[in-house]
Motif scaffolding. Structure first.
Motif, PDB file in Angstrom:
ATOM      1  N   MET A  62      13.373  -6.827  -3.717  1.00  0.00           N
ATOM      2  CA  MET A  62      12.371  -6.441  -2.724  1.00  0.00           C
ATOM      3  C   MET A  62      11.043  -7.104  -3.080  1.00  0.00           C
ATOM      4  O   MET A  62      10.575  -6.997  -4.213  1.00  0.00           O
ATOM      5  N   PRO A  63      10.446  -7.851  -2.147  1.00  0.00           N
ATOM      6  CA  PRO A  63       9.198  -8.545  -2.472  1.00  0.00           C
ATOM      7  C   PRO A  63       8.039  -7.574  -2.662  1.00  0.00           C
ATOM      8  O   PRO A  63       8.093  -6.409  -2.242  1.00  0.00           O
ATOM      9  N   ALA A  64       6.985  -8.086  -3.305  1.00  0.00           N
ATOM     10  CA  ALA A  64       5.767  -7.293  -3.441  1.00  0.00           C
ATOM     11  C   ALA A  64       5.189  -7.018  -2.056  1.00  0.00           C
ATOM     12  O   ALA A  64       5.390  -7.791  -1.116  1.00  0.00           O
ATOM     13  N   LYS A  65       4.488  -5.913  -1.933  1.00  0.00           N
ATOM     14  CA  LYS A  65       3.827  -5.567  -0.674  1.00  0.00           C
ATOM     15  C   LYS A  65       2.325  -5.728  -0.847  1.00  0.00           C
ATOM     16  O   LYS A  65       1.720  -5.092  -1.713  1.00  0.00           O
ATOM     17  N   LEU A  66       1.736  -6.588  -0.029  1.00  0.00           N
ATOM     18  CA  LEU A  66       0.300  -6.841  -0.069  1.00  0.00           C
ATOM     19  C   LEU A  66      -0.341  -6.192   1.148  1.00  0.00           C
ATOM     20  O   LEU A  66      -0.072  -6.582   2.296  1.00  0.00           O
ATOM     21  N   TYR A  67      -1.171  -5.196   0.910  1.00  0.00           N
ATOM     22  CA  TYR A  67      -1.847  -4.477   1.989  1.00  0.00           C
ATOM     23  C   TYR A  67      -3.155  -5.188   2.289  1.00  0.00           C
ATOM     24  O   TYR A  67      -3.990  -5.409   1.393  1.00  0.00           O
ATOM     25  N   VAL A  68      -3.330  -5.562   3.575  1.00  0.00           N
ATOM     26  CA  VAL A  68      -4.458  -6.409   3.955  1.00  0.00           C
ATOM     27  C   VAL A  68      -5.084  -5.915   5.255  1.00  0.00           C
ATOM     28  O   VAL A  68      -4.476  -5.176   6.030  1.00  0.00           O
ATOM     29  N   VAL A  69      -6.313  -6.379   5.471  1.00  0.00           N
ATOM     30  CA  VAL A  69      -6.926  -6.401   6.790  1.00  0.00           C
ATOM     31  C   VAL A  69      -6.870  -7.847   7.248  1.00  0.00           C
ATOM     32  O   VAL A  69      -7.292  -8.752   6.509  1.00  0.00           O
ATOM     33  N   HIS A  70      -6.334  -8.097   8.410  1.00  0.00           N
ATOM     34  CA  HIS A  70      -6.185  -9.465   8.885  1.00  0.00           C
ATOM     35  C   HIS A  70      -7.534 -10.172   8.925  1.00  0.00           C
ATOM     36  O   HIS A  70      -8.506  -9.669   9.495  1.00  0.00           O
ATOM     37  N   GLY A  71      -7.587 -11.346   8.293  1.00  0.00           N
ATOM     38  CA  GLY A  71      -8.815 -12.130   8.277  1.00  0.00           C
ATOM     39  C   GLY A  71      -9.743 -11.821   7.132  1.00  0.00           C
ATOM     40  O   GLY A  71     -10.714 -12.550   6.919  1.00  0.00           O
ATOM     41  N   SER A  72      -9.471 -10.767   6.384  1.00  0.00           N
ATOM     42  CA  SER A  72     -10.325 -10.416   5.245  1.00  0.00           C
ATOM     43  C   SER A  72     -10.312 -11.537   4.227  1.00  0.00           C
ATOM     44  O   SER A  72      -9.249 -12.016   3.820  1.00  0.00           O
ATOM     45  N   HIS A  73     -11.497 -11.943   3.760  1.00  0.00           N
ATOM     46  CA  HIS A  73     -11.562 -13.071   2.820  1.00  0.00           C
ATOM     47  C   HIS A  73     -10.972 -12.748   1.454  1.00  0.00           C
ATOM     48  O   HIS A  73     -10.235 -13.570   0.904  1.00  0.00           O
ATOM     49  N   PRO A  74     -11.222 -11.573   0.836  1.00  0.00           N
ATOM     50  CA  PRO A  74     -10.539 -11.301  -0.429  1.00  0.00           C
ATOM     51  C   PRO A  74      -9.023 -11.184  -0.263  1.00  0.00           C
ATOM     52  O   PRO A  74      -8.266 -11.527  -1.180  1.00  0.00           O
ATOM     53  N   CYS A  75      -8.569 -10.719   0.904  1.00  0.00           N
ATOM     54  CA  CYS A  75      -7.123 -10.676   1.145  1.00  0.00           C
ATOM     55  C   CYS A  75      -6.561 -12.093   1.240  1.00  0.00           C
ATOM     56  O   CYS A  75      -5.468 -12.377   0.729  1.00  0.00           O
ATOM     57  N   ASN A  76      -7.315 -12.994   1.871  1.00  0.00           N
ATOM     58  CA  ASN A  76      -6.881 -14.391   1.938  1.00  0.00           C
ATOM     59  C   ASN A  76      -6.844 -15.012   0.545  1.00  0.00           C
ATOM     60  O   ASN A  76      -5.958 -15.833   0.244  1.00  0.00           O
ATOM     61  N   THR A  77      -7.787 -14.645  -0.309  1.00  0.00           N
ATOM     62  CA  THR A  77      -7.800 -15.135  -1.687  1.00  0.00           C
ATOM     63  C   THR A  77      -6.503 -14.777  -2.394  1.00  0.00           C
ATOM     64  O   THR A  77      -5.857 -15.625  -3.028  1.00  0.00           O
ATOM     65  N   VAL A  78      -6.102 -13.522  -2.307  1.00  0.00           N
ATOM     66  CA  VAL A  78      -4.901 -13.058  -3.008  1.00  0.00           C
ATOM     67  C   VAL A  78      -3.638 -13.654  -2.404  1.00  0.00           C
ATOM     68  O   VAL A  78      -2.720 -14.059  -3.127  1.00  0.00           O
ATOM     69  N   ALA A  79      -3.579 -13.733  -1.079  1.00  0.00           N
ATOM     70  CA  ALA A  79      -2.397 -14.319  -0.443  1.00  0.00           C
ATOM     71  C   ALA A  79      -2.203 -15.767  -0.887  1.00  0.00           C
ATOM     72  O   ALA A  79      -1.078 -16.195  -1.173  1.00  0.00           O
ATOM     73  N   LYS A  80      -3.303 -16.510  -0.975  1.00  0.00           N
ATOM     74  CA  LYS A  80      -3.212 -17.903  -1.421  1.00  0.00           C
ATOM     75  C   LYS A  80      -2.737 -17.975  -2.872  1.00  0.00           C
ATOM     76  O   LYS A  80      -1.912 -18.829  -3.224  1.00  0.00           O
ATOM     77  N   ALA A  81      -3.239 -17.090  -3.716  1.00  0.00           N
ATOM     78  CA  ALA A  81      -2.828 -17.073  -5.122  1.00  0.00           C
ATOM     79  C   ALA A  81      -1.340 -16.745  -5.249  1.00  0.00           C
ATOM     80  O   ALA A  81      -0.627 -17.357  -6.062  1.00  0.00           O
TER      81      ALA A  81
END
Length: 244
Positions: free
Chosen positions: A1-20
Motif C-alpha cells: 500500500m503506497p504512502a498517503k500524502l494529504y494535500v491542498v491542491h496547489g499548496s506550495h509546501p505540498c508541491n515540495t513534498v510531492a516532488k521529493a
C-alpha cells in the motif's frame, strides 16, 4: 500500500513534498482536501492541522515539508537531497529554513490576498485537482475562502505590506544563493531548491509578479522544477506595490 500524502491542491509546501517523493521513487497516493477543510480533516488524523501530512506504509505519520524531506532522506538515502560536503549541506539547510520560515508564508499571504479580490481567476487554481468543483461555485466562494485562509494564517495588513516591500530583497537573496551554488547546482535538486522553488512557482501564478521573477535566475530555477496551475492576469496588483 503506497504512502498517503494529504494535500491542498496547489499548496506550495505540498508541491515540495510531492516532488521529493517522485525524486526518491517512493510510491504515494494523494488525498486532496479543499481549503480551508484541512483545518478539521487533517487534525482528525494527525497531531496538527497543517498540510502536507504523510502516512507511510508502516503507519508512521509526519507533517511539515522540512520534516518530511528530512525523513525521506533518512528512508531513501539516494538520490540525496543534501550535499555530502558538511559546509555545503549547512548552507542548503540554512536556505531551506529561510524558504520555509520566510518565503513560504509570504507567498501564501500574497496569493490569498490577491486571489480573494480576483474571483474570476479562482477556477484556474482548481484545474488538475482530484475534486472537480464547479467554476461558478469557486468564483462565488473564493472571497470567503481567501478571508478564512488569511485569518487562519494570522495575516495582517502590515504583514502583507511588508511582503510586497521585502520581495525584491528576497529575490536578490535567492539569486545570490544560485550564484554561489547553494541553489540550482547540477544534478538532483536539493531540499532548498524544492522548498524555495515551489514558493516562487506559486508567486509566479500572478502575472504581475511572473513578469518580474521569471527572467531572473530564481525564476528560471522555479520553472525548471515546478509546473503549477492557476493564473491571475496582469493588473491584479496595484503598480505601486510591485517590485521594481
Amino acid at each position: 500500500m503506497p504512502a498517503k500524502l494529504y494535500v491542498v491542491h496547489g499548496s506550495h509546501p505540498c508541491n515540495t513534498v510531492a516532488k521529493a517523493l517522485e525524486l526518491k521513487g517512493i510510491a504515494f497516493k494523494k488525498v486532496e482536501i479543499p481549503p480551508p477543510g484541512q483545518v478539521l480533516a487533517v487534525r482528525l488524523l494527525f497531531p496538527a492541522r497543517t498540510v502536507p501530512a504523510i502516512r507511510f506504509e508502516d503507519g508512521r505519520k509526519v507533517q511539515g515539508s522540512r520534516t518530511i524531506l528530512a525523513e525521506l532522506d533518512r528512508m531513501v538515502p539516494e538520490p540525496a537531497l543534501l550535499p555530502t560536503d558538511g559546509a555545503a549541506a549547512a548552507r542548503v539547510l540554512e536556505a531551506e529554513r529561510w524558504g520555509d520560515d520566510v518565503l513560504q508564508p509570504a507567498a501564501r499571504r500574497l496569493l490569498w490576498v490577491v486571489l480573494g479580490k480576483q474571483r474570476s481567476a479562482a477556477p484556474s487554481f482548481g484545474e488538475g485537482g482530484q475534486i472537480p468543483l464547479p467554476a461558478a461555485m469557486l468564483r462565488a466562494t473564493m472571497p470567503t475562502i481567501a478571508w478564512l485562509e488569511l485569518k487562519l494564517n494570522r495575516a495582517t495588513a502590515a504583514d502583507i505590506a511588508a511582503d510586497y516591500r521585502d520581495l525584491p530583497g528576497h529575490l536578490d537573496r535567492i539569486d545570490a544563493w544560485i550564484a554561489d551554488g547553494t541553489l540550482g547546482a547540477d544534478g538532483t535538486p536539493n531540499r532548498a531548491d524544492l522548498q524555495i522553488g515551489a514558493s516562487l512557482a506559486l508567486l509566479m501564478t500572478m502575472q504581475d509578479l511572473r513578469d518580474r521573477i521569471a527572467p531572473r535566475p530564481c525564476g528560471q530555477l522555479a520553472d525548471r522544477l515546478f509546473q503549477v496551475g492557476g493564473h491571475i492576469p496582469a493588473g491584479a496588483i496595484a503598480p505601486e506595490l510591485l517590485p521594481a
